[in-house]
Design a protein around this motif. Structure first.
Motif, PDB file in Angstrom:
ATOM      1  N   VAL A  43       0.662  -1.290   0.214  1.00  9.62           N
ATOM      2  CA  VAL A  43       0.129   0.050  -0.083  1.00  9.62           C
ATOM      3  C   VAL A  43       0.902   1.366   0.019  1.00  9.62           C
ATOM      4  O   VAL A  43       0.564   2.231  -0.819  1.00  9.62           O
ATOM      5  CB  VAL A  43      -1.021  -0.102   1.348  1.00  9.62           C
ATOM      6  CG1 VAL A  43      -1.629   1.207   1.470  1.00  9.62           C
ATOM      7  CG2 VAL A  43      -1.960  -1.138   1.010  1.00  9.62           C
ATOM      8  N   ILE A  44       1.906   1.396   0.772  1.00  9.86           N
ATOM      9  CA  ILE A  44       2.589   2.371   0.886  1.00  9.86           C
ATOM     10  C   ILE A  44       3.480   2.750  -0.420  1.00  9.86           C
ATOM     11  O   ILE A  44       3.611   3.744  -1.008  1.00  9.86           O
ATOM     12  CB  ILE A  44       4.146   2.217   1.853  1.00  9.86           C
ATOM     13  CG1 ILE A  44       3.275   2.304   3.139  1.00  9.86           C
ATOM     14  CG2 ILE A  44       5.117   3.355   1.805  1.00  9.86           C
ATOM     15  CD1 ILE A  44       3.003   3.528   3.692  1.00  9.86           C
ATOM     16  N   SER A  45       3.944   1.645  -1.374  1.00  9.53           N
ATOM     17  CA  SER A  45       4.253   1.797  -2.712  1.00  9.53           C
ATOM     18  C   SER A  45       3.287   2.509  -3.519  1.00  9.53           C
ATOM     19  O   SER A  45       3.845   3.151  -4.460  1.00  9.53           O
ATOM     20  CB  SER A  45       4.846   0.557  -2.981  1.00  9.53           C
ATOM     21  OG  SER A  45       3.635  -0.437  -3.484  1.00  9.53           O
ATOM     22  N   GLN A  46       2.100   2.502  -3.496  1.00  6.45           N
ATOM     23  CA  GLN A  46       1.082   3.192  -4.189  1.00  6.45           C
ATOM     24  C   GLN A  46       0.694   4.556  -3.779  1.00  6.45           C
ATOM     25  O   GLN A  46       0.179   5.132  -4.487  1.00  6.45           O
ATOM     26  CB  GLN A  46      -0.150   2.158  -4.032  1.00  6.45           C
ATOM     27  CG  GLN A  46       0.021   0.948  -4.369  1.00  6.45           C
ATOM     28  CD  GLN A  46       0.167   0.919  -5.904  1.00  6.45           C
ATOM     29  OE1 GLN A  46      -0.297   1.446  -6.752  1.00  6.45           O
ATOM     30  NE2 GLN A  46       1.005  -0.051  -6.194  1.00  6.45           N
ATOM     31  N   ILE A  47       1.226   4.959  -2.620  1.00  9.95           N
ATOM     32  CA  ILE A  47       0.769   6.381  -2.173  1.00  9.95           C
ATOM     33  C   ILE A  47       1.648   7.580  -2.774  1.00  9.95           C
ATOM     34  O   ILE A  47       1.272   8.721  -2.826  1.00  9.95           O
ATOM     35  CB  ILE A  47       1.127   6.352  -0.479  1.00  9.95           C
ATOM     36  CG1 ILE A  47       0.133   5.341  -0.064  1.00  9.95           C
ATOM     37  CG2 ILE A  47       1.054   7.607   0.015  1.00  9.95           C
ATOM     38  CD1 ILE A  47       0.106   5.308   1.563  1.00  9.95           C
ATOM     39  N   GLY A  48       2.915   7.215  -3.515  1.00 12.54           N
ATOM     40  CA  GLY A  48       3.490   8.065  -4.162  1.00 12.54           C
ATOM     41  C   GLY A  48       2.752   9.034  -5.004  1.00 12.54           C
ATOM     42  O   GLY A  48       2.909  10.296  -5.148  1.00 12.54           O
ATOM     43  N   SER A  49       1.732   8.491  -5.714  1.00 15.40           N
ATOM     44  CA  SER A  49       1.210   9.123  -6.801  1.00 15.40           C
ATOM     45  C   SER A  49      -0.050  10.141  -5.967  1.00 15.40           C
ATOM     46  O   SER A  49      -0.209  11.016  -6.527  1.00 15.40           O
ATOM     47  CB  SER A  49       0.407   8.149  -7.667  1.00 15.40           C
ATOM     48  OG  SER A  49      -0.484   7.432  -6.970  1.00 15.40           O
ATOM     49  N   ILE A  50      -0.537   9.688  -4.924  1.00 14.87           N
ATOM     50  CA  ILE A  50      -1.371  10.472  -4.064  1.00 14.87           C
ATOM     51  C   ILE A  50      -0.673  11.651  -3.466  1.00 14.87           C
ATOM     52  O   ILE A  50      -1.439  12.747  -3.495  1.00 14.87           O
ATOM     53  CB  ILE A  50      -2.008   9.596  -2.789  1.00 14.87           C
ATOM     54  CG1 ILE A  50      -3.020   8.355  -3.595  1.00 14.87           C
ATOM     55  CG2 ILE A  50      -3.007  10.369  -1.961  1.00 14.87           C
ATOM     56  CD1 ILE A  50      -3.311   7.442  -2.683  1.00 14.87           C
ATOM     57  N   LEU A  51       0.566  11.421  -3.143  1.00 15.19           N
ATOM     58  CA  LEU A  51       1.275  12.681  -2.414  1.00 15.19           C
ATOM     59  C   LEU A  51       1.624  13.396  -3.566  1.00 15.19           C
ATOM     60  O   LEU A  51       1.506  14.859  -3.231  1.00 15.19           O
ATOM     61  CB  LEU A  51       2.519  12.062  -1.780  1.00 15.19           C
ATOM     62  CG  LEU A  51       2.380  11.120  -0.710  1.00 15.19           C
ATOM     63  CD1 LEU A  51       4.132  10.536  -0.169  1.00 15.19           C
ATOM     64  CD2 LEU A  51       1.643  11.656   0.486  1.00 15.19           C
TER      65      LEU A  51
END
Length: 130
Positions: A43-51
Motif C-alpha cells: 500500500v505504501i508503494s502506491q501512495i507516491g501518486s497520491i502524495l
C-alpha cells in the motif's frame, strides 16, 4: 499488486492462521504479522501518486508547502500507528497497543501546533482590535 491480490493474500493468511494456531500458535502469529507488513508495504508503494496529487493541489491553491507537508506527516503517523497497534492487538498485547496509540496522538498534536497557531492567528486577524 491490485486490491484483489491483497485481499486474497489476507484471506489465505487468515485461513493458514486458523489452521496453524492449534498446532503452532507462535508461527501462526508470526504469519499474520508478516502478512500485515507485506500488505502495508504494498500500500505504501502506491501512495507516491497520491502524495504528488496532494502537493500539486496545494500549489494550485497557494497553500504553504509547510502546511501540506505537516498534514501528510499527520496522515502517515495515523496509518503507521494504526498498523502497529493492530499488530500488537493481534499478538494479544492490548496494553502496548494503547500506548502506541497514545504516542501517535501526542506526535500528531505536536505536528499540528503550527497549523493550530496559524488558524488562531487568522481568526484573531478578523476580529476588531479592542
Amino acid at each position: 499488486m491490485g486490491i484483489v491480490q491483497i485481499v486474497m493474500l489476507g484471506m489465505i493468511a487468515s485461513l493458514l492462521y486458523l489452521v496453524l494456531k492449534e498446532t503452532n500458535g507462535t508461527f501462526a502469529h508470526f504469519l499474520i504479522i508478516i502478512t500485515s507488513i507485506i500488505i502495508f508495504v504494498i500500500v505504501i508503494s502506491q501512495i507516491g501518486s497520491i502524495l504528488d496529487l496532494i502537493h500539486s493541489l496545494g500549489q494550485r491553491a497557494n497553500i504553504d508547502v509547510m502546511y501540506m507537508n505537516t498534514i501528510l506527516k499527520i496522515i502517515g503517523i495515523a496509518y503507521i500507528v494504526e498498523l502497529g497497534a493492530n499488530i500488537t492487538k493481534d499478538a494479544g498485547l492490548g496494553s502496548v497497543a494503547a500506548k502506541i496509540e497514545l504516542a501517535g496522538k501526542v506526535f500528531i498534536i505536536i505536528l499540528a501546533i503550527p497549523i493550530i497557531t496559524a488558524v488562531i492567528d487568522a481568526i484573531l486577524g478578523f476580529l476588531p482590535a479592542v
